[in-house]
Motif scaffolding. Sequence first.
Motif, PDB file in Angstrom:
ATOM      1  N   LYS A 164       0.822  -1.213   0.000  1.00 36.30           N
ATOM      2  CA  LYS A 164       0.000   0.000   0.000  1.00 36.30           C
ATOM      3  C   LYS A 164       0.853   1.259   0.000  1.00 36.30           C
ATOM      4  N   SER A 165       1.824   1.300   0.920  1.00 41.98           N
ATOM      5  CA  SER A 165       2.650   2.503   1.006  1.00 41.98           C
ATOM      6  C   SER A 165       3.482   2.697  -0.251  1.00 41.98           C
ATOM      7  N   VAL A 166       4.029   1.599  -0.770  1.00 41.03           N
ATOM      8  CA  VAL A 166       4.841   1.710  -1.981  1.00 41.03           C
ATOM      9  C   VAL A 166       3.999   2.285  -3.118  1.00 41.03           C
TER      10      VAL A 166
ATOM     11  N   ALA B  16      -3.340   9.584   1.862  1.00 37.73           N
ATOM     12  CA  ALA B  16      -3.302   9.499   3.319  1.00 37.73           C
ATOM     13  C   ALA B  16      -2.883   8.085   3.679  1.00 37.73           C
ATOM     14  N   ASP B  17      -1.637   7.949   4.158  1.00 38.21           N
ATOM     15  CA  ASP B  17      -1.095   6.617   4.437  1.00 38.21           C
ATOM     16  C   ASP B  17      -1.312   6.280   5.910  1.00 38.21           C
ATOM     17  N   GLU B  18      -2.363   5.553   6.190  1.00 39.36           N
ATOM     18  CA  GLU B  18      -2.728   5.161   7.553  1.00 39.36           C
ATOM     19  C   GLU B  18      -2.680   6.362   8.502  1.00 39.36           C
ATOM     20  N   PRO B  19      -3.420   7.419   8.197  1.00 39.52           N
ATOM     21  CA  PRO B  19      -3.259   8.655   8.969  1.00 39.52           C
ATOM     22  C   PRO B  19      -3.740   8.563  10.403  1.00 39.52           C
TER      23      PRO B  19
HETATM   24 MG   LIG Z   1       2.530   1.065   4.940  1.00 41.34          MG
END
Ligand SMILES: [Mg+2]
Lengths: 371, 327
Positions: free
Chosen positions: A64-66, A203-206
Amino acid sequence: MAETIPSAQSTEIRPTGEDNVIEVLDLHVHFFTTLGVVRALNGVTFKIPRGRVLGVVGESGSGKSVTGFSIMQLVQHPGKIVKGQILLKARKDDQPINILKYDRHSQQMRNIRGNEVGMIFQEPMTSLNPSYTVGNQIQEAILLHQTPDKDEAWRRTVDILRRVGMPNPERIARSYPHELSGGMRQRAMIAMALSCTPSLLIADEPTTALDVTTEAQILDLMRELQKDIGMSIMFITHNMGVVAQMCDEVVVMYLGRIVERASVEEIFYDPKHPYTVALLRSIPRIGLSKGEKLEVIKGGVPDSYSTVTGCPFHPRCPNFMPGICDKVMPAETPIEGNPHHTVRCHLYPGSAAEAEVETSGLAPGTAPAAS
Amino acid sequence: MVNYIIRRVLYMIVTVFFISIIAFILINLPPGSALDAQIQRLRQQGGDISMQQINDLKERYGLNDPVYVQYLKWIGGAIHGDFGQSFTYNAPVGELIWSRIAVSVILSLFALIFAWVVAIPVGVYSATHRYTVPDYIVTVIQFVGIAIPEFLLALLLLVFAATVLHMDAGGLNSQQFQNAPWSWAKLMDTIKHIWIPVIVIGAGSTAWLTRVMRANLLDVLNYQYVQTARAKGLKENVVIWKHAVRNALHPLIMSLGTALPTLISGEVIVSIVLNIPSDGPLFLASLQTKDMYLAITFVLLQSVLLVVGNLLADFLLAWADPRVRLE
Ligand SMILES: [Mg+2]
Ligand SMILES: Nc1ncnc2c1ncn2[C@@H]1O[C@H](COP(=O)(O)OP(=O)(O)O)[C@@H](O)[C@H]1O
């Protein structure tokens, strides 16, 4: 350092004619580590319509983050985007541009970051620089993209802090990050990301690091700002409960692939992929009686250096069908009667029709697939 | 804040006071004194010295008193700037020491500046180009810089200066300026000479600081706020220098507190090899000849430098890192 390899352009996929802020097409990202190649993304395709919120869910390590960092061209060394296109259409009447054509250090790319696409991160404790005031850090982005006038930029900084619900924004602007609580810092991060009114917010796991009450406040705030500004959000989370509150559409990722995509209603009321079903079962529910155990998905995410043959989820799948799931990679198939709901699973007819047999071998010197 | 400074200064005074007591006791522990050596010398010169004369000398230098009285007499004078007499040089300690301390402090400051000016950019380059050929080269030079004995480096530079640059190296001045009063020409001459001791004294800490800078920056570059800065659209240079380096400097600043005294004592050998009129060689000699008041004054001044250096480092750190509170 990670320029796109020329072949990225060779397999052009035509953009759809719809009004999508971003279209990610067949994205492949590899990490060239000393232990071997990690295939973090293996052909990720999705789009986010203007003004909509797309949820990206999956266990930790699913890519997900990538995916988020790829859109910013900020995938960290030794990661490289090896294939794919990312089409950005910042405004309604713009022509979509493939931002992977730009060098990651180029002026064009820097104009996109923070200006057209904003990003906020999981750890509000570490995502602000401890050495500068909150105001200074927000003002920096405004000075970069919006106005060269320092006083004007400061005025806008205070405005945006007020906008994200900060009490006494003048004082907050002059505070250092360590003087604020986690929730306050995340508000400050949101203010920074929105200071240049981007058309897409990643929004990465905000809210993952926040307590439940603060999480609810931050989610409300994001929803409200999203409606006001009319931006799109790519909302990364592993929490299905948050998806229900925030998102319009959902893609479910597993090991660098999207295994199911659907509207938020269908994900919750009619999940198809066994992995999605398992993710949903792992949400704590009100009404769960005390003795009842929360389900966990059995097994773990396989180690990332190896490639599983067939469906990557088969070693953990409760519906595993020997002979097919461990041999053939399922293709993305629309659910009957609903072209907008697709799944990659042999349980659904049509999935094997155009399936590729996964041949890409093991990376050198690594163990075979974990069970 | 004012309270804090007052408290710190009080602590400093107490610390220095205790150091002076301990040093005084230690220096008095070994038998014999510089006076004995002087008596020896007088005897050798032929003169027969009577007990009466010896006693006179002892009286003059206060050696007949118990140690604590000697100490009190000395510290009482020291507070007023009178550090006692040197036995071997037969002159007031203050007179002997000031010009040499000045040379030492100047050398050390230059060495410190040299170390920082070289170490920070090289460390940053090394960290941002990790595992490239230049990084490996820098790493090798660093280890050589840390490992090489200072006298050897001093000799190498002397040879280099003499054969390649054809200059009259060694010392702080050319022959004709050695005893000349200060003038523009002498200043220029000093500048021409000072780089050799500055490099030699600074080499070790330069290498070490480069290493520290590289390691810290690599740490800081993993922090989320560096990604935040990139995600804003900042140039990589700004990301590195404004957002990362600023936070990687803290350990360097903390090391400043101890840097000054280390440098000052570190230049003893260098000064001997390079024939520089700094305080190092004199300190060494004073210990060898048990020239009590001279030695103890050095110890006292070094401890003053240490505590002042620490205080300055703390102030700098508070200025650089808003999370540090002075209270
Ligand atoms: Mg991540
Ligand atoms: N710096 C890196 N080096 C090697 N592999 C990495 C690196 N960053 C990410 N990866 C790989 O990419 C995969 C996806 O990571 P990520 O996108 O962070 O997952 P998540 O879904 O939890 O956000 C991980 O499983 C990991 O193997």
